[in-house]
Scaffold this motif. Structure first.
Motif, PDB file in Angstrom:
ATOM      1  N   ASN A   1      -3.154   8.542   0.587  1.00 40.47           N
ATOM      2  CA  ASN A   1      -3.831   8.112  -0.660  1.00 40.47           C
ATOM      3  C   ASN A   1      -2.827   7.941  -1.697  1.00 40.47           C
ATOM      4  N   MET A   2      -1.575   8.485  -1.718  1.00 37.71           N
ATOM      5  CA  MET A   2      -0.633   8.310  -2.724  1.00 37.71           C
ATOM      6  C   MET A   2       0.569   7.149  -2.535  1.00 37.71           C
ATOM      7  N   THR A   3       0.681   6.722  -1.218  1.00 39.72           N
ATOM      8  CA  THR A   3       1.605   5.581  -0.773  1.00 39.72           C
ATOM      9  C   THR A   3       1.032   4.552  -0.178  1.00 39.72           C
ATOM     10  N   GLY A   4      -0.098   4.582   0.452  1.00 44.64           N
ATOM     11  CA  GLY A   4      -0.787   3.428   1.111  1.00 44.64           C
ATOM     12  C   GLY A   4      -0.021   3.475   2.495  1.00 44.64           C
ATOM     13  N   LEU A   5       0.761   4.377   2.953  1.00 44.00           N
ATOM     14  CA  LEU A   5       1.277   4.292   4.401  1.00 44.00           C
ATOM     15  C   LEU A   5       0.463   5.037   5.386  1.00 44.00           C
ATOM     16  N   GLU A   6       0.346   4.521   6.463  1.00 42.87           N
ATOM     17  CA  GLU A   6      -0.481   5.016   7.460  1.00 42.87           C
ATOM     18  C   GLU A   6       0.398   6.392   8.090  1.00 42.87           C
ATOM     19  N   VAL A   7      -0.176   7.458   8.193  1.00 44.86           N
ATOM     20  CA  VAL A   7       0.443   8.688   8.718  1.00 44.86           C
ATOM     21  C   VAL A   7       0.226   8.529  10.246  1.00 44.86           C
TER      22      VAL A   7
ATOM     23  N   GLN B   1      10.142  -2.519   4.782  1.00 42.17           N
ATOM     24  CA  GLN B   1      10.790  -1.162   4.765  1.00 42.17           C
ATOM     25  C   GLN B   1      12.223  -1.689   4.471  1.00 42.17           C
ATOM     26  N   GLU B   2      12.943  -0.753   3.913  1.00 38.66           N
ATOM     27  CA  GLU B   2      14.380  -0.936   3.976  1.00 38.66           C
ATOM     28  C   GLU B   2      14.870   0.510   3.852  1.00 38.66           C
ATOM     29  N   LYS B   3      16.298   0.591   4.375  1.00 37.77           N
ATOM     30  CA  LYS B   3      16.705   1.954   4.883  1.00 37.77           C
ATOM     31  C   LYS B   3      16.681   2.924   3.638  1.00 37.77           C
ATOM     32  N   GLY B   4      15.991   4.121   3.759  1.00 40.41           N
ATOM     33  CA  GLY B   4      15.766   5.106   2.844  1.00 40.41           C
ATOM     34  C   GLY B   4      14.682   4.783   1.801  1.00 40.41           C
ATOM     35  N   ALA B   5      14.042   3.652   1.754  1.00 36.83           N
ATOM     36  CA  ALA B   5      12.937   3.475   0.928  1.00 36.83           C
ATOM     37  C   ALA B   5      11.979   2.607   1.625  1.00 36.83           C
ATOM     38  N   TYR B   6      10.818   2.670   1.014  1.00 44.77           N
ATOM     39  CA  TYR B   6       9.665   1.462   1.467  1.00 44.77           C
ATOM     40  C   TYR B   6       9.254   0.818   0.215  1.00 44.77           C
TER      41      TYR B   6
ATOM     42  N   ILE C   1       6.835  -2.234  -1.529  1.00 44.54           N
ATOM     43  CA  ILE C   1       5.604  -2.815  -1.428  1.00 44.54           C
ATOM     44  C   ILE C   1       5.647  -3.939  -2.155  1.00 44.54           C
ATOM     45  N   GLU C   2       5.240  -5.366  -1.599  1.00 42.25           N
ATOM     46  CA  GLU C   2       5.454  -6.243  -2.570  1.00 42.25           C
ATOM     47  C   GLU C   2       3.923  -6.991  -2.556  1.00 42.25           C
ATOM     48  N   THR C   3       3.328  -7.330  -3.913  1.00 40.65           N
ATOM     49  CA  THR C   3       2.054  -7.680  -4.057  1.00 40.65           C
ATOM     50  C   THR C   3       1.965  -9.250  -4.285  1.00 40.65           C
ATOM     51  N   GLU C   4       0.864  -9.598  -4.204  1.00 39.90           N
ATOM     52  CA  GLU C   4       0.571 -11.006  -4.328  1.00 39.90           C
ATOM     53  C   GLU C   4       0.870 -11.692  -5.755  1.00 39.90           C
ATOM     54  N   ASN C   5       0.691 -10.865  -6.712  1.00 39.81           N
ATOM     55  CA  ASN C   5       0.877 -11.101  -8.009  1.00 39.81           C
ATOM     56  C   ASN C   5       2.022 -10.494  -8.451  1.00 39.81           C
ATOM     57  N   LYS C   6       3.302 -10.844  -7.875  1.00 43.77           N
ATOM     58  CA  LYS C   6       4.486 -10.305  -7.971  1.00 43.77           C
ATOM     59  C   LYS C   6       5.002 -10.381  -9.248  1.00 43.77           C
ATOM     60  N   ILE C   7       5.001  -9.059 -10.080  1.00 41.41           N
ATOM     61  CA  ILE C   7       5.785  -9.005 -11.404  1.00 41.41           C
ATOM     62  C   ILE C   7       6.815  -8.315 -11.182  1.00 41.41           C
ATOM     63  N   GLY C   8       7.426  -7.555 -10.111  1.00 44.30           N
ATOM     64  CA  GLY C   8       8.383  -6.650  -9.710  1.00 44.30           C
ATOM     65  C   GLY C   8       8.173  -6.153  -8.423  1.00 44.30           C
ATOM     66  N   GLU C   9       9.383  -5.165  -8.134  1.00 48.69           N
ATOM     67  CA  GLU C   9       9.058  -4.479  -6.792  1.00 48.69           C
ATOM     68  C   GLU C   9       8.712  -3.163  -7.024  1.00 48.69           C
ATOM     69  N   VAL C  10       7.882  -2.655  -5.982  1.00 48.24           N
ATOM     70  CA  VAL C  10       7.606  -1.170  -6.088  1.00 48.24           C
ATOM     71  C   VAL C  10       8.190  -0.441  -4.784  1.00 48.24           C
ATOM     72  N   ARG C  11       9.200   0.179  -5.014  1.00 47.30           N
ATOM     73  CA  ARG C  11      10.075   1.107  -3.696  1.00 47.30           C
ATOM     74  C   ARG C  11       9.624   2.511  -3.837  1.00 47.30           C
ATOM     75  N   ILE C  12       9.319   3.113  -2.512  1.00 48.06           N
ATOM     76  CA  ILE C  12       8.866   4.388  -2.430  1.00 48.06           C
ATOM     77  C   ILE C  12      10.196   5.055  -1.623  1.00 48.06           C
ATOM     78  N   ALA C  13      10.894   5.900  -2.326  1.00 43.47           N
ATOM     79  CA  ALA C  13      11.775   6.464  -1.549  1.00 43.47           C
ATOM     80  C   ALA C  13      11.358   7.397  -0.485  1.00 43.47           C
ATOM     81  N   ASP C  14      11.996   7.596   0.717  1.00 37.80           N
ATOM     82  CA  ASP C  14      11.600   8.585   1.696  1.00 37.80           C
ATOM     83  C   ASP C  14      11.604   9.990   1.116  1.00 37.80           C
ATOM     84  N   GLU C  15      12.386  10.242   0.221  1.00 39.97           N
ATOM     85  CA  GLU C  15      12.490  11.759  -0.449  1.00 39.97           C
ATOM     86  C   GLU C  15      11.120  11.867  -1.250  1.00 39.97           C
TER      87      GLU C  15
END
Length: 126
Positions: free
Chosen positions: A106-112, A5-10, A12-26
């Protein structure tokens, strides 16, 4: 798959890293707000006075009345709702909690961890 987690965004890093996926808190807040308003009996999201004035001026804010706190791979949600007159507050609240939890997971993979609801008002319009 590792996640951090980064401030203001989450991030996700995958094993076959092509790039980063960041999900903003907003984005998580918007998902929660949209899921909550889909429940029958929810009249609208409630917000502070500034946001209410903005929405009356025509600028729609989809995360109005929503607070999210993302820590590691978990999220806590606080919602402020206006409920439609004639609906059971406990029943509508339980449906909102279930819908918001399912949508975020379902949409983010985060645990609520929790979905806390404040009923801010009752809408008397038919």
């Amino acid at each position: 798959m590792s996640k951090e987690q980064e401030k203001g965004a989450y991030t996700i890093e995958t094993e076959n890293k092509i790039g980063e996926v960041r999900i903003a808190d907003e984005v998580v807040a918007v998902i929660a707000g949209l899921a909550a308003t889909e429940v029958e009996g929810v009249a609208s999201m409630a917000g502070n006075m500034t946001r209410e004035l903005i929405s009356k001026l025509g600028m729609r804010n989809l995360s109005k009345g929503v607070e999210v706190e993302v820590i590691d791979s978990t999220v806590s949600v606080k919602l402020s709702l206006n409920i439609q007159y004639g609906y059971s507050v406990p029943d509508v609240s339980e449906k909102v909690q279930d819908r918001v939890k399912t949508a975020i997971e379902n949409m983010t993979g985060l645990e609520v961890l929790d979905v806390n609801i404040t009923i801010a008002g009752v809408n008397m319009d038919n």
